[in-house]
Motif scaffolding. Structure first.
Motif, PDB file in Angstrom:
ATOM      1  N   ILE A 446      49.604 113.608  51.931  1.00  0.00           N
ATOM      2  CA  ILE A 446      50.589 113.809  53.000  1.00  0.00           C
ATOM      3  C   ILE A 446      51.540 114.941  52.635  1.00  0.00           C
ATOM      4  O   ILE A 446      51.907 115.765  53.485  1.00  0.00           O
ATOM      5  CB  ILE A 446      51.368 112.503  53.264  1.00  0.00           C
ATOM      6  CG1 ILE A 446      50.431 111.409  53.797  1.00  0.00           C
ATOM      7  CG2 ILE A 446      52.510 112.748  54.258  1.00  0.00           C
ATOM      8  CD1 ILE A 446      51.100 110.059  53.987  1.00  0.00           C
ATOM      9  N   ALA A 462      54.798 109.308  57.547  1.00  0.00           N
ATOM     10  CA  ALA A 462      53.734 108.313  57.697  1.00  0.00           C
ATOM     11  C   ALA A 462      54.084 107.297  58.780  1.00  0.00           C
ATOM     12  O   ALA A 462      53.219 106.889  59.567  1.00  0.00           O
ATOM     13  CB  ALA A 462      53.496 107.614  56.364  1.00  0.00           C
ATOM     14  N   HIS A 468      51.897 104.123  58.155  1.00  0.00           N
ATOM     15  CA  HIS A 468      52.667 103.513  57.063  1.00  0.00           C
ATOM     16  C   HIS A 468      52.237 102.068  56.810  1.00  0.00           C
ATOM     17  O   HIS A 468      52.036 101.664  55.650  1.00  0.00           O
ATOM     18  CB  HIS A 468      54.154 103.581  57.380  1.00  0.00           C
ATOM     19  CG  HIS A 468      55.013 102.867  56.373  1.00  0.00           C
ATOM     20  ND1 HIS A 468      55.230 103.344  55.094  1.00  0.00           N
ATOM     21  CD2 HIS A 468      55.705 101.676  56.457  1.00  0.00           C
ATOM     22  CE1 HIS A 468      56.008 102.502  54.441  1.00  0.00           C
ATOM     23  NE2 HIS A 468      56.312 101.490  55.234  1.00  0.00           N
ATOM     24  N   LEU A 497      46.487 110.597  58.580  1.00  0.00           N
ATOM     25  CA  LEU A 497      47.084 111.219  57.405  1.00  0.00           C
ATOM     26  C   LEU A 497      47.342 112.707  57.637  1.00  0.00           C
ATOM     27  O   LEU A 497      48.382 113.238  57.224  1.00  0.00           O
ATOM     28  CB  LEU A 497      46.162 111.045  56.189  1.00  0.00           C
ATOM     29  CG  LEU A 497      46.112 109.643  55.556  1.00  0.00           C
ATOM     30  CD1 LEU A 497      45.101 109.623  54.415  1.00  0.00           C
ATOM     31  CD2 LEU A 497      47.483 109.236  55.036  1.00  0.00           C
ATOM     32  N   ALA A 500      50.346 113.027  59.809  1.00  0.00           N
ATOM     33  CA  ALA A 500      51.558 112.827  59.005  1.00  0.00           C
ATOM     34  C   ALA A 500      51.855 114.070  58.165  1.00  0.00           C
ATOM     35  O   ALA A 500      53.018 114.472  58.010  1.00  0.00           O
ATOM     36  CB  ALA A 500      51.382 111.603  58.096  1.00  0.00           C
TER      37      ALA A 500
END
Length: 589
Positions: A446, A462, A468, A497, A500
């Motif tokens: 990330i 996230a 998350h 991902l 993010a």
């Protein structure tokens, strides 16, 4: 995307390749000098052995009661000590040359990796990944092994040949003529065979690269192969490439294998002639038995290295062929350099304009023709159209993965080639349909674009991407290691991902190429608000096939046949009942 290159690689400049390899070797002058000293010492010690052997035999000539056993034992012990010391020195030489070879391999791989990072995207579009990997691994390994062993052998051979020749002259100059007469045959035959074998070695390296490339494609697409029950066809195709590679290996090794035995034949003839002439000289009492023994042993040492070099000639040729492929990559045209005086794009407003853009990957197949587009700062531009219309090509041009054939792309009123490549690309964040994650922790993936990001920043990104909770369910949370190419997480999770990652990057311009294509509809709706937050106050270019996701765009461009067929808001385009209307309605049928 341009087609993959299918041309067969051929040997080009062998002399130039050899010079460039010597330039790499020249970086280690001190080590080479030490190697030369060790090789000189080891071979000179070994060359003294036949002298003591001859002296020992001479001491035994005559009647039994006249044999000087004390002198014989002394010569025998001296021979033993010389050979032991020579063996130790050779061992140290091997270790030294192995270290130099590995250092050269490390330097070559470093140079190749640096070069790959400077090559344009077009190079990777036209070359198989497996073939590139083959050059980085197999070809450089061949070169490294040659430096580690073959150079040691050549140095030892040169010293041994010169030393043995000098000592043969010392023992008996007339008998040297018998040995020397065979040298032209060695040279002519070896040169003939090397010319014949060199192109075969080059083809062998090329076929290995092709096989490696095909294997990489098949392994990465194994699920698709099994889904289409295509296992037998893939096996059959592999057999074709495998047979071609084996055929190339056989032809190269077959020709190379002929060199050693033929040179050995010449060597044996030379030894037989030496023994015959020596017998005549002994009977005429020109030489004693010890001198003849020393001469024959020296003649073996003289011809032995020639035979050994002939045997390793295929390895040398293979290393040269591998080096040609590596240097060919190093000589590839790099990505267009920054213009002189190019400025850094640091204060970005986000005004983007394409003016009369023409582009084609290959000259005879135009992809974009006279494309004009204006995106004001903070606006959302959606690009739609059928597959192959040129949508992704526009993204490639914005990022300067390619440059247009003609026309201009301006950012904040300045032609984008006037900016440095690095600062231009840093001005964009990208989320692509083909997601990419690397072997490392989720946290590192990330934070990939932001080395200064805090843990709180990563967690916030996230959460915004709705990944998350999933991360926290993992045993190691953000420290969970993603395997190569994300094999232990789903495509949807990989895409979240990358979203993010883009959210954390926080650039002024954003490119979304089917950014939610791998997530389910429910998750897509969940992250739409986060996506809108991500796109707020940013100039956004969105490629989408699901038209329901881009109805709120400030402007929608409909690409068809390399041109912009229509543009406007969703309402305007629906009212026209043209190409966009047909695309939109087809998704509701």
């Amino acid at each position: 995307m341009p087609p993959l290159s299918a041309k067969t690689e051929k040997p080009k400049d062998t002399k130039g390749t050899f010079k460039r390899l010597m330039a790499y070797l020249g970086r280690y002058k001190l080590g080479l000098f030490a190697g030369l000293v060790l090789s000189l010492l080891a071979n000179l010690l070994a060359l003294l052995g036949p002298k003591f052997a001859g002296s020992a035999i001479s001491a035994m000539e005559g009647e039994a009661h006249a044999v000087n056993f004390k002198l014989v034992y002394r010569y025998a012990i001296m021979m033993l000590v010389l050979y032991i010391v020579s063996c130790i020195v050779n061992y140290l030489l091997s270790l030294l040359m192995m270290k130099i070879g590995r250092s050269i391999g490390r330097k070559l791989r470093s140079d190749v990796m640096s070069k790959l990072m400077r090559l344009p995207v077009g190079y990777f579009d036209t070359h198989q990944t497996g073939d590139i990997i083959s050059r980085v691994s197999y070809d450089i390994d061949v070169i490294t092994n040659s430096f580690s062993t073959d150079i040691t052998q050549i140095m030892s051979s040169v010293i041994t040949v010169v030393g043995a020749f000098a000592l043969m002259l010392y023992v008996s100059a007339p008998m040297v003529i018998v040995v020397v007469v065979m040298i032209p045959l060695y040279i002519m035959y070896t040169r003939y065979m090397m010319r014949k074998t060199r192109p075969l070695m080059s083809r062998r390296s090329a076929m290995y690269g092709t096989l490696n490339g095909f294997s990489e494609e098949m392994f990465s697409g194994q699920k698709t192969i099994q889904a289409y029950a295509h296992e037998q066809k893939s096996t059959d195709d592999f057999d074709v490439h495998n047979n071609n590679a084996c055929d190339a290996f056989y032809k190269a090794d077959y020709q190379a294998a002929r060199i050693g035995p033929t040179v050995s034949f010449f060597t044996n003839i030379s030894l037989a002639l030496s023994a015959t002439v020596g017998s005549v000289f002994y009977m005429k009492e020109i030489l004693d038995l010890g001198q003849i023994t020393s001469f024959i042993l020296y003649s073996r040492k003289f011809s032995g290295p020639i035979n050994e070099v002939a045997n390793i000639s295929n390895e040398i040729l293979s290393a040269l062929a591998a080096a040609e492929r590596v240097f060919r990559l190093l000589d590839e045209k790099e990505e267009v350099a920054d213009l002189e005086g190019a400025t850094v794009l640091d204060h970005v407003d986000g005004n983007v304009e394409l003016k009369n853009i023409h582009f084609s990957y290959v000259p005879e197949k135009p992809i974009l023709t006279n494309v004009n587009l204006k995106a004001d700062a903070g606006k959302l531009i959606a690009i739609v159209g059928p597959t192959g219309a040129g949508k992704t090509t526009i993204i490639n041009l914005l990022m300067r993965f390619y440059d247009p054939v003609s026309g201009e792309i301006c950012i904040d009123g300045n032609e984008h080639r006037n900016y440095t490549m690095e600062s231009l690309r840093k001005a964009y964040a990208m989320v692509l349909q083909d997601t990419w994650v690397f072997h490392g922790t989720i946290y590192d993936n990330i934070a990939y674009g932001r080395s200064d990001a805090t843990r709180e920043d990563v967690i916030a990104a996230a959460k915004a991407a709705h990944i998350h909770k999933y991360i926290m369910c993992l045993a190691n949370g953000y420290e969970t290691v993603i395997t190569e190419d994300g094999g232990n997480i789903s495509k949807g999770q990989k895409q979240l991902l990358t979203i993010a990652r883009a959210m954390l990057y926080n650039s002024k311009m954003l490119i979304l190429d089917e950014a939610t294509s791998n997530v389910d509809t429910r998750t897509e709706r969940q992250i739409q608000s986060a996506m809108r937050a991500l796109m707020k106050d940013k100039t956004c270019f969105v490629i989408a096939h699901r038209l329901s996701t881009i109805q709120h765009a400030d402007r929608i461009l409909v690409i068809g046949g390399g041109n912009i067929d229509e543009q406007g808001t969703h309402e305007e385009l629906m009212a026209k009942k043209g190409a966009y209307y047909k695309l939109y309605m087809s998704q509701w049928e």
